[in-house]
Design a protein around this motif. Structure first.
Motif, PDB file in Angstrom:
ATOM      1  N   ALA B 147       0.970  -1.142  -0.105  1.00 48.09           N
ATOM      2  CA  ALA B 147      -0.120   0.050  -0.103  1.00 48.09           C
ATOM      3  C   ALA B 147       0.763   1.379   0.125  1.00 48.09           C
ATOM      4  O   ALA B 147       0.363   2.243   0.166  1.00 48.09           O
ATOM      5  N   GLY B 148       2.260   1.127   0.001  1.00 55.66           N
ATOM      6  CA  GLY B 148       3.035   2.153   0.009  1.00 55.66           C
ATOM      7  C   GLY B 148       3.689   2.299   1.380  1.00 55.66           C
ATOM      8  O   GLY B 148       2.905   2.050   2.417  1.00 55.66           O
ATOM      9  N   ARG B 149       4.897   2.502   1.285  1.00 51.48           N
ATOM     10  CA  ARG B 149       5.654   2.761   2.669  1.00 51.48           C
ATOM     11  C   ARG B 149       4.993   3.757   3.690  1.00 51.48           C
ATOM     12  O   ARG B 149       4.935   5.088   3.438  1.00 51.48           O
ATOM     13  N   ASP B 150       4.633   3.194   4.998  1.00 51.03           N
ATOM     14  CA  ASP B 150       3.717   4.201   5.859  1.00 51.03           C
ATOM     15  C   ASP B 150       4.770   4.489   6.851  1.00 51.03           C
ATOM     16  O   ASP B 150       5.384   3.289   7.565  1.00 51.03           O
ATOM     17  N   ALA B 151       5.349   5.427   7.115  1.00 52.12           N
ATOM     18  CA  ALA B 151       6.379   5.751   8.320  1.00 52.12           C
ATOM     19  C   ALA B 151       5.775   4.960   9.499  1.00 52.12           C
ATOM     20  O   ALA B 151       6.814   4.518  10.215  1.00 52.12           O
ATOM     21  N   SER B 152       4.650   5.193   9.906  1.00 54.47           N
ATOM     22  CA  SER B 152       4.393   5.000  11.265  1.00 54.47           C
ATOM     23  C   SER B 152       4.179   3.221  11.427  1.00 54.47           C
ATOM     24  O   SER B 152       4.206   2.832  12.537  1.00 54.47           O
ATOM     25  N   LEU B 153       4.230   2.575  10.337  1.00 55.92           N
ATOM     26  CA  LEU B 153       4.027   1.005  10.315  1.00 55.92           C
ATOM     27  C   LEU B 153       5.302   0.451   9.820  1.00 55.92           C
ATOM     28  O   LEU B 153       5.798  -0.474  10.399  1.00 55.92           O
ATOM     29  N   ASP B 154       6.145   1.163   8.846  1.00 58.19           N
ATOM     30  CA  ASP B 154       7.153   0.715   7.961  1.00 58.19           C
ATOM     31  C   ASP B 154       8.533   1.266   8.325  1.00 58.19           C
ATOM     32  O   ASP B 154       9.602   0.988   8.001  1.00 58.19           O
ATOM     33  N   GLY B 155       8.408   2.413   9.256  1.00 60.66           N
ATOM     34  CA  GLY B 155       9.823   3.102   9.482  1.00 60.66           C
ATOM     35  C   GLY B 155      10.017   4.158   8.375  1.00 60.66           C
ATOM     36  O   GLY B 155       9.360   4.039   7.315  1.00 60.66           O
ATOM     37  N   ASN B 156      11.248   4.588   8.453  1.00 61.33           N
ATOM     38  CA  ASN B 156      11.534   5.864   7.645  1.00 61.33           C
ATOM     39  C   ASN B 156      12.630   5.419   7.076  1.00 61.33           C
ATOM     40  O   ASN B 156      13.532   4.663   7.193  1.00 61.33           O
ATOM     41  N   PRO B 157      12.973   6.132   5.636  1.00 61.17           N
ATOM     42  CA  PRO B 157      13.968   5.870   4.955  1.00 61.17           C
ATOM     43  C   PRO B 157      15.335   6.126   5.563  1.00 61.17           C
ATOM     44  O   PRO B 157      15.416   7.346   6.328  1.00 61.17           O
ATOM     45  N   MET B 158      16.528   5.692   5.414  1.00 57.44           N
ATOM     46  CA  MET B 158      17.676   5.901   5.609  1.00 57.44           C
ATOM     47  C   MET B 158      18.452   6.782   4.780  1.00 57.44           C
ATOM     48  O   MET B 158      18.741   6.271   3.650  1.00 57.44           O
ATOM     49  N   ARG B 159      19.355   7.630   5.223  1.00 56.31           N
ATOM     50  CA  ARG B 159      20.073   8.390   4.547  1.00 56.31           C
ATOM     51  C   ARG B 159      21.470   8.209   4.856  1.00 56.31           C
ATOM     52  O   ARG B 159      22.089   8.376   5.764  1.00 56.31           O
TER      53      ARG B 159
END
Lengths: 359, 244
Positions: B147-159
């Motif tokens: 369903a698309g990356r959901d930050a609250s469920l799947d976390g945030n991208p790493m830089r």
């Protein structure tokens, strides 16, 4: 070097230096910490490289990189750390990159204890990494033999392009004992034969790009490698590299099968038995892989029973069963002596007596 | 007739292992051109990782050591210990460098290993079929966040560059893209600097290349380039993060 009193872990580290090991990578874990502590200074004295890795995953892969580049490399750890290295060890088997892995064994399973045990027998002889592979597994019973076997382990690793485990328990690592560490034992022939190692064309004029791969996209190629390269050399090793110590087995009523510290303690049980008129022999595997199946079979066939003594629940026992078959009288000693509770000569003798009387 | 352009000697004639529109092949070409221009192709040892770039051993005309998943920086450390005069470089993806191999990535940088890391950030796990990566942007779909990356469920991208530039042992950290010619030229410059640093014994260099994965993004090659330009750059800004 002259015979002198050494702490076990330090002596084994110095034996590696004398065997020409110049690359050490490791991560702290009890009860082997004196190995990296000693080598952190010593490696630099002899112009080698010491690096403390961020984990055992990293240390075995640093060892792999060094071995792939032709260096004589080692790491040391204990059961938990060796567990983390298993994938790396399997990859080293796939890429045929040699090294020595010293396991100063502690009790398990899992975190377990930090004290002596022989519960990593399966780990050393059956692995835990992916695929079909074997490593040499040397199991010394005193410090002199430990130093000698570490040096041999490097030669055999290079000769067969295999990983060599040296398996001791915490007792041997922590104990002080005298040892005469042999100097400069490296066989340069083995080193010169590393015409497969990546060396960035050092001194070479050919344009042969050496590639250390260990990955097959072509199924028949995978079959050929497993069968014609790996199995072929394992078969030769099983034929030629078995080491075993056999004592007093002719006309013995009871034969003890034991290795490492337990075998040494069992010697005292044998003395008690002799004093009581019971004939006892011993078969002590020095290589756990390749295992001395034939020596165990031949030296136990006339005995009333076999006593397998190990600081474990029955790992060595499985190999003895493979050697002698399911109908032999095999008794096991060990469930009361692991994780730091040392085997008792009296208790071992008690079982010898029982087998001698009852068969 | 003068030769104005030819295939780099660093790549052999084997068939490319990458999907159409993937930028990995271009990245290998840039690396090999740089090594050739610097005159060090003959003393280079490439360290592969696990992921699509893991197959680069088939097309490189250099020596190669393959690594397990996440362990390339450790393997490079071992190789460099034995062959300090070799040019040792790693080509690894986001799953390898930032997830399973984060400890190795940060630790090799922290030790200041004199190696060059080429890091391909394509926002996804390519080889295993499009799972969510450490770098997958919020809102982007992947097979493990359909369903698309959901930050609250799947976390945030790493830089990666922001993180590695904080590490003391890292000497040079830059993020580049390769979606058009000016950016390709810039990327090649960054790669060249990263290797020159190693030749000079200057220490650890890290170049992140924003890369495409048309197959798993379900976009055609041109639309994939546009995604890098219009979407990825906003989350992963280009530039030099550290140059000591």
């Amino acid at each position: 070097m002259a015979k002198k009193l050494w702490k076990g872990n330090k002596a084994m580290a110095e034996a590696a230096i004398q065997a020409g090991c110049r690359y050490y990578f490791g991560y702290p874990i009890t009860p082997q910490n004196e190995v990296p502590e000693y080598l952190s200074a010593r490696m630099r004295e002899v112009g080698g490289v010491f690096k403390q890795a961020e984990s055992e995953l990293a240390s075995i892969n640093m060892v792999y990189g060094a071995a792939a580049a032709g260096g004589r490399a080692m790491t040391s750890s204990s059961g938990l750390g060796i567990a983390l290295m298993q994938e790396g060890i399997a990859h080293m088997c796939a890429t045929q990159t040699p090294c020595v892995v010293l396991n100063v064994g502690r009790g398990g399973p899992g975190l377990g204890t930090i004290m002596a045990s022989q519960q990593d027998y399966f780990q050393a002889t059956r692995g835990g990494g992916p695929g079909d592979y074997y490593c040499f597994a040397y199991a010394p019973w005193n410090l002199q033999e430990a130093c000698d076997l570490i040096q041999l382990a490097f030669e055999k690793a290079d000769e067969y392009r295999m990983v060599s485990h040296v398996l001791v328990d915490a007792t041997l690592g922590a104990m002080m004992e005298s040892a005469d560490i042999k100097e400069n034992t490296a066989n340069t022939e083995n080193k010169d034969k590393k015409d497969w190692a990546v060396d960035a064309f050092a001194g070479r004029k050919d344009d042969d790009h050496r590639k250390i791969v260990g990955f097959w996209n072509d199924p028949p190629e995978a079959v050929a490698f497993n069968r014609d390269v790996l199995k072929a050399k394992y078969d030769i090793a099983k034929e030629k590299e078995v080491m075993v110590d056999v004592r007093n087995c002719e006309d013995a009523d009871v034969v003890i099968v034991a290795y490492g510290t337990t075998a040494r303690i069992a010697l005292n049980a044998m003395k008690i038995a002799e004093e009581n008129g019971i004939k006892v022999g011993m078969v002590r595997p020095i290589t756990l892989w390749p295992f001395p199946y034939e020596a165990v079979r031949e030296n136990t066939k006339n005995a009333k029973g076999i006593l397998v003594a190990e600081m474990a629940l029955g790992q060595l026992t499985d190999d003895v069963k493979i050697a002698v078959g399911p109908d032999a009288n095999i008794q096991h000693y060990g469930e009361d002596a692991l994780g730091g509770v040392m085997p008792s000569p009296r208790a071992i003798y008690g079982m010898i007596e029982k087998i001698a009387k009852e068969g | 007739m003068s030769v104005v352009y030819e295939r780099t000697k660093g790549l052999n004639q084997n068939q490319s292992i990458y999907c159409p529109g993937c930028t990995h092949g271009l990245e290998h070409k840039l690396v090999m051109e740089v090594l050739e221009e610097l005159g060090v192709l003959d003393r280079t040892i490439g360290i592969t990782s696990v992921g699509c770039s893991g197959l680069m051993f088939r097309i490189l005309n250099t020596e190669v050591v393959t690594s397990l998943h996440g362990r390339a920086p450790a393997v490079a450390t071992g190789v460099k210990a034995v062959q300090p005069d070799a040019i040792v470089y790693i080509h690894q993806g986001d799953g390898d460098a930032l997830s399973i191999g984060m400890a190795e990535t940060i630790s090799a940088a922290s030790r200041g290993e004199n190696i060059t890391v080429i890091f391909a950030n394509n926002n996804i796990y390519g080889m295993t079929g499009g799972q969510m990566a450490a770098t997958t942007m919020v809102g982007d779909k992947a097979t493990t966040c359909p369903a698309g990356r959901d930050a609250s469920l799947d976390g945030n991208p790493m830089r990666a560059c922001e993180l590695i530039s904080q590490v003391e042992g890292a000497k040079y950290v830059e993020r580049v893209a390769v979606y058009d010619v000016p950016h390709i030229i810039k990327a090649k410059k960054a790669i060249k600097k990263a290797f020159q640093n190693q030749i000079d014994g200057h220490g650890y260099s890290f170049v992140e290349i924003l890369s495409t994965c048309p197959t798993n993004w379900h976009l055609d090659p041109l639309a994939s380039m546009d995604k890098v330009k219009n979407e990825m750059e906003a989350v992963y800004p280009l530039g030099v993060f550290k140059d000591e």
